[in-house]
Scaffold this active site. Structure first.
Site, mmCIF file in Angstrom:
data_model
loop_
_atom_site.group_PDB
_atom_site.id
_atom_site.type_symbol
_atom_site.label_atom_id
_atom_site.label_comp_id
_atom_site.label_asym_id
_atom_site.label_seq_id
_atom_site.Cartn_x
_atom_site.Cartn_y
_atom_site.Cartn_z
ATOM 1 N N SER A 125 -71.866 -1.065 -2.998
ATOM 2 C CA SER A 125 -72.235 -1.252 -1.483
ATOM 3 C C SER A 125 -71.980 0.737 -0.566
ATOM 4 C CB SER A 125 -71.622 -1.853 -0.886
ATOM 5 O OG SER A 125 -70.486 -1.694 -1.280
ATOM 6 N N LYS A 129 -64.708 0.239 1.129
ATOM 7 C CA LYS A 129 -65.557 0.647 2.204
ATOM 8 C C LYS A 129 -64.897 2.107 2.467
ATOM 9 C CE LYS A 129 -68.463 -2.500 2.415
ATOM 10 N NZ LYS A 129 -68.264 -2.743 0.415
#
Lengths: 163, 182
Positions: A46, A90
């Site tokens: 990701s 993230k």
């Protein structure tokens, strides 16, 4: 008999002293790892191309988020809102009060949505928006779930440097 | 002894004593963070279980860290709206539960039903007429829970455990009634 007992207490005392030194070192290591900075292994698709698929060791620091110094553009470690035992990495895209426009599902359509980030929350997204389970799926997350900020990469060596 | 030796002796003694103090604070900190901690609770949202004015409670951190905090438990959690604030509420439901709640009991009887999403809990204050909780800020991620409240240590009149159901009578009133035999 007395001599044997005396020897045994001397050995016991010395081993306790050595163990105390090891315990003190582990204490210091634990405090540093939890409250100052520590190496962390991050893996997954990701955050491509910033972070590798197979795993990078990064140094993450745990001071900024307590001082409220986390802002847009920072790569952060978060306790996942879907599974409290999992830590995810993230990038912070927007803070409370800001307006976020994002592509809902870029691999399938061009549809985009606009959201205002509520008070006390942040909007996080992986750099690889095609393969990232982030705020586009589970919504803005409370700031209190941020555990640390990623500072620089230490392994692999050719990727060494700040992120 | 020369002056330098005296000074060295004093410094060594001071360092030894301060190491002892540091080790004590380490032990206190570890217990506070991973085992049991105290909290000061105030506000109207948990009446009659907790009084309006300050009360000191003990909270244990083992249940929340192992995912064992469930419906009926009073927990301390970091507010999702202000990460520096801690609030005390009762867990009504965990992930997957169907919650039916009265949206605004002071003004209407309207209820809403919601399913608590994965990894979240639904918290409400015992005093639903004056409580800012999941009915306002939605289900809370489990990771924001800090500890489970299990014992009250101040004021002394209500020393004791915290039950799994909201109190129906002010616990301080119960003590007064018992002491009056007539």
């Amino acid at each position: 008999m007395k001599l044997l007992f005396g020897k045994w207490t001397a050995i016991a005392k010395e081993s306790i002293d050595r163990a105390a030194i090891v315990a003190k070192f582990l204490c210091l290591l634990h405090v540093t790892n939890t409250y100052i900075f520590s190496p962390t292994l991050v893996y997954g698709p990701s955050m491509l191309p910033t972070l590798n698929l197979t795993g990078d060791v990064v140094l993450s620091e745990y001071v900024s988020h307590r001082l409220g110094k986390v802002g847009p553009g920072d790569v952060v470690l978060i306790q996942s809102p879907e599974n409290p035992r999992k830590m995810i990495t993230k990038r912070v895209v927007a803070m409370e009060g800001e307006v976020v426009s994002f592509l809902v599902d870029p691999s399938r359509s061009d549809r985009s949505r606009t959201v205002v980030v509520p008070k006390g929350h942040v909007w996080i997204q992986g750099d690889n928006i095609y393969a990232s389970n982030d705020s586009r799926n589970f919504g803005p997350i409370p700031y209190g779930l941020i555990q640390g900020k990623v500072w620089c990469r230490v392994w692999p060596i050719d990727g060494f440097g700040s992120l | 002894m020369s002056l330098f030796q005296l000074w060295a002796f004093i410094v060594k003694e001071a360092l030894d004593k301060s190491f002892l103090v540091a080790k004590f604070f380490c032990a206190v900190h570890v217990t506070d963070t991973y085992l049991c901690s105290t909290a000061l609770v105030h506000g109207p949202s948990m009446l009659p279980t907790f009084n309006l004015t300050n009360e000191i409670v003990l909270l244990e951190r083992i249940s929340t860290q192992n995912g064992k905090a469930g419906p009926g438990d009073v927990v301390v959690l970091r507010s999702p709206e202000n990460p520096r604030k801690f609030v005390t509420k009762r867990i009504i439901g965990t992930e997957g539960d169907n919650i039916t709640y009265i949206v605004d009991p002071k003004n209407s009887d309207r209820t809403e039903t919601i399913i608590v999403p994965k990894g979240h809990v639904w918290v409400q204050g015992d005093n639903i007429y004056n409580s800012y909780d999941s009915r306002n800020f939605g289900p809370v991620p489990y990771g924001l829970l800090q500890g489970k409240v299990f014992w009250r240590i101040w004021p002394a009149g209500v020393f004791g455990s915290i039950g799994r159901r909201p109190e129906t009578v002010d616990p301080a009133l119960k003590v007064v009634e018992q002491s009056n035999p007539s």
